[in-house]
Design a protein around this motif. Structure first.
Motif, short mmCIF file in Angstrom:
data_model
loop_
_atom_site.label_atom_id
_atom_site.label_comp_id
_atom_site.label_asym_id
_atom_site.label_seq_id
_atom_site.Cartn_x
_atom_site.Cartn_y
_atom_site.Cartn_z
N ILE A 14 0.81 -1.23 0.00
CA ILE A 14 0.00 0.00 0.00
C ILE A 14 0.84 1.27 0.00
O ILE A 14 0.30 2.37 -0.10
CB ILE A 14 -0.96 0.03 1.22
N LEU A 15 2.16 1.12 0.11
CA LEU A 15 3.02 2.30 0.21
C LEU A 15 3.20 2.97 -1.16
O LEU A 15 3.48 2.30 -2.15
CB LEU A 15 4.38 1.86 0.76
N VAL A 16 3.01 4.29 -1.19
CA VAL A 16 3.23 5.06 -2.42
C VAL A 16 4.05 6.30 -2.07
O VAL A 16 4.27 6.60 -0.89
CB VAL A 16 1.91 5.50 -3.10
N CYS A 17 4.47 7.02 -3.09
CA CYS A 17 5.17 8.29 -2.89
C CYS A 17 4.18 9.30 -2.29
O CYS A 17 3.09 9.49 -2.82
CB CYS A 17 5.70 8.79 -4.23
N PRO A 18 4.55 9.94 -1.17
CA PRO A 18 3.61 10.89 -0.55
C PRO A 18 3.33 12.12 -1.40
O PRO A 18 2.30 12.77 -1.23
CB PRO A 18 4.32 11.29 0.75
N LYS B 73 1.90 10.25 -5.13
CA LYS B 73 1.02 9.09 -4.88
C LYS B 73 1.28 7.99 -5.92
O LYS B 73 0.45 7.12 -6.14
CB LYS B 73 -0.47 9.46 -4.89
N MET C 47 9.24 8.35 4.95
CA MET C 47 8.46 8.84 3.81
C MET C 47 8.16 10.33 3.95
O MET C 47 7.03 10.77 3.74
CB MET C 47 7.17 8.02 3.67
N LEU C 48 9.17 11.11 4.31
CA LEU C 48 9.01 12.55 4.50
C LEU C 48 9.65 13.29 3.33
O LEU C 48 10.84 13.12 3.07
CB LEU C 48 9.69 12.99 5.80
N LEU D 174 -7.10 -4.36 8.49
CA LEU D 174 -5.91 -3.54 8.24
C LEU D 174 -6.16 -2.12 8.73
O LEU D 174 -7.03 -1.42 8.22
CB LEU D 174 -5.56 -3.55 6.74
N VAL E 18 -0.59 -0.74 11.04
CA VAL E 18 0.56 0.00 10.52
C VAL E 18 0.70 1.26 11.37
O VAL E 18 -0.28 1.96 11.61
CB VAL E 18 0.34 0.37 9.03
N ALA F 109 5.99 9.21 8.55
CA ALA F 109 5.13 9.85 7.55
C ALA F 109 4.52 11.10 8.14
O ALA F 109 4.36 11.20 9.36
CB ALA F 109 4.03 8.90 7.09
N TRP G 118 1.18 14.64 4.22
CA TRP G 118 1.67 13.98 3.00
C TRP G 118 1.55 12.47 3.19
O TRP G 118 2.57 11.80 3.37
CB TRP G 118 3.15 14.32 2.75
N LEU G 119 0.36 11.94 3.15
CA LEU G 119 0.20 10.51 3.43
C LEU G 119 0.76 9.65 2.29
O LEU G 119 0.40 9.86 1.13
CB LEU G 119 -1.27 10.16 3.67
N PRO G 120 1.64 8.67 2.62
CA PRO G 120 2.25 7.85 1.58
C PRO G 120 1.53 6.53 1.34
O PRO G 120 2.17 5.48 1.24
CB PRO G 120 3.66 7.60 2.16
N PHE G 121 0.19 6.55 1.28
CA PHE G 121 -0.54 5.31 1.09
C PHE G 121 -1.45 5.41 -0.12
O PHE G 121 -2.00 6.47 -0.41
CB PHE G 121 -1.39 4.98 2.33
N ALA G 122 -1.60 4.25 -0.80
CA ALA G 122 -2.47 4.20 -1.97
C ALA G 122 -3.93 4.40 -1.54
O ALA G 122 -4.28 4.15 -0.39
CB ALA G 122 -2.31 2.85 -2.66
N SER H 238 -6.75 1.86 0.97
CA SER H 238 -5.83 0.89 1.56
C SER H 238 -6.34 0.30 2.88
O SER H 238 -6.19 -0.89 3.13
CB SER H 238 -4.47 1.54 1.86
N PHE H 239 -6.93 1.14 3.72
CA PHE H 239 -7.17 0.73 5.11
C PHE H 239 -8.66 0.54 5.41
O PHE H 239 -9.52 1.23 4.89
CB PHE H 239 -6.62 1.78 6.08
N GLN I 292 -7.17 13.49 2.70
CA GLN I 292 -6.21 12.42 2.43
C GLN I 292 -6.55 11.16 3.23
O GLN I 292 -6.41 10.04 2.73
CB GLN I 292 -4.79 12.87 2.77
N ARG J 129 -9.31 9.41 1.62
CA ARG J 129 -8.86 8.78 0.38
C ARG J 129 -8.19 7.42 0.64
O ARG J 129 -8.35 6.49 -0.14
CB ARG J 129 -7.87 9.73 -0.30
#
Lengths: 67, 299
Positions: A15-19, A22, A52-53, B51, B76, B98, B102-106, B109-110, B131, B134
């Motif tokens: 589930i991790l993407v570029c902040p 995205k 991820m900052l 999750l 997580v 994080a 700026w959340l780094p999740f698709a 997801s949760f 976010q 989303r």
């Protein structure tokens, strides 16, 4: 979404993407970084923890400076 | 955020949290109190959330209090401070650094996003809520406790009065907080359904106001307002503020109250199975008819 990274839970990598963008991340094993091509940023992995900052990321366009 | 209003200095906040991480357990009573409240709320929801995300995990307090509640299989954890995240990771759960902004999740997801005393430092709260919404799956739950309302009003009033008296002006020393009345609307605007925001006051008493300041520093919660005054608070000002605090607020037993307002937010990511408002004009009987019916007579 992203490559498997040793030491990081695959459920998290899924589930991790570029902040910033995205977009997807590529694992660079040598540098221990998660690379976002779309944002031009590389996020460090320190002690198995992805940082991820956006402030902590390395800009990819500076890569050419060092051979 | 790249532009727009910048109320808080997030870089400074991160440093404060990095520094607080080592001795956090000595000052974490408020985070644990808030985490207990989150866990209680979660118990009230008859659903399983395989999750889940702990947004702003500090050093892992929420994970310890949650245990296996809420049917959470994977929690997580993330924190703005890499040092806090490093400490939280010791519980073996997947952890990362994080930023709430700026959340780094698709997307989607949760099943559940929890946040315990972290959102009060976010500059763009509507953006952060959008976010969060989303990254939730449809019918996913967002449950958060944040500081708000009149939190630390005694300290805020004492500092402002002392600064005016000693220095002829005052600067923001306690963060501005969101109000519970605005939060319900913000949740709705961010696209959450069935939004609820409520508030609860927690009164803590201190024998010595310096202990309160030590606790705030220990939690990494000291002033990170971008427009704060740089440099040290003058000794005379601080002294006047602390004696003013005692004069104005001390209870009969001489102890000093410090009020924290914990705001609890609940919202769901939209899903067709949730209660929906009917389309306007779709009613089949009129309100007037209903009102004209004779009320049932007491027998």
């Amino acid at each position: 979404m992203t490559d498997r990274v040793p030491g990081i839970d695959p459920k998290l990598m899924e589930i991790l993407v570029c902040p910033v963008s995205k977009g997807p991340l590529r694992y660079d094993a040598e540098r221990q970084e998660l690379v976002s091509e779309r944002a031009g940023l590389a996020y460090p992995i320190r002690d198995g923890i992805p940082i991820m900052l956006p402030d902590e990321a390395r800009r990819l366009d500076e890569e050419g400076a060092q051979p | 955020m790249a532009d727009g209003i910048r109320i808080f200095d997030r870089g400074l906040l991160r440093k404060r949290r990095d520094r607080a991480a080592a001795d956090f357990a000595a000052h974490d009573f408020l985070v644990r109190e808030a985490a207990e409240r989150l866990a209680d709320r979660l118990d009230d929801v008859a659903r399983r959330f395989p999750l889940a995300l702990d947004l702003g995990c500090h050093t892992g307090e929420l994970a310890a209090i949650l245990g296996g509640r809420g049917g959470i299989e994977t929690l997580v954890q993330c924190d703005l401070s890499p040092v806090m995240a490093g400490r939280a990771a010791a519980n073996g759960r997947p952890t990362l650094a994080a930023d709430e902004e700026w959340l780094p999740f698709a997307a989607a997801s949760f099943d559940l996003v929890l946040s315990c005393l972290s959102l009060h430092w976010v500059n763009d709260l509507p953006g952060a809520l959008a976010q969060i919404r989303r990254v939730l799956k449809p019918d996913g739950l967002f449950l958060a406790v944040m500081l708000g309302g009149e939190t630390l009003t005694e300290l805020r009033q004492s500092l402002a009065a002392a600064e005016l008296a000693e220095e002829g002006g005052f600067s923001p020393r306690v963060s501005p907080f969101a109000d519970v009345r605005d939060l319900g609307r913000l949740l709705q605007r961010a696209g959450f359904t069935l939004p609820v925001a409520d508030t609860d006051a927690v009164a803590v008493t201190y024998g010595d106001p310096l202990r309160l300041l030590a606790d705030l520093r220990g939690m990494g919660e000291t002033n990170a307002v971008a427009e704060r005054r740089r440099g040290m608070t003058r000794r005379a000002t601080l002294f006047a503020a602390l004696s003013g605090y005692r004069e104005r607020f001390a209870g009969p037993d001489g102890r000093l109250p410090a009020t924290f307002h914990l705001l609890t937010l609940t919202g769901w990511a939209p899903h067709p199975s949730q209660p929906q408002p009917l389309a306007p004009g779709s009613a089949t009987c009129s309100l007037a008819d209903a009102l004209e019916q004779d009320p049932p007579q007491p027998s």
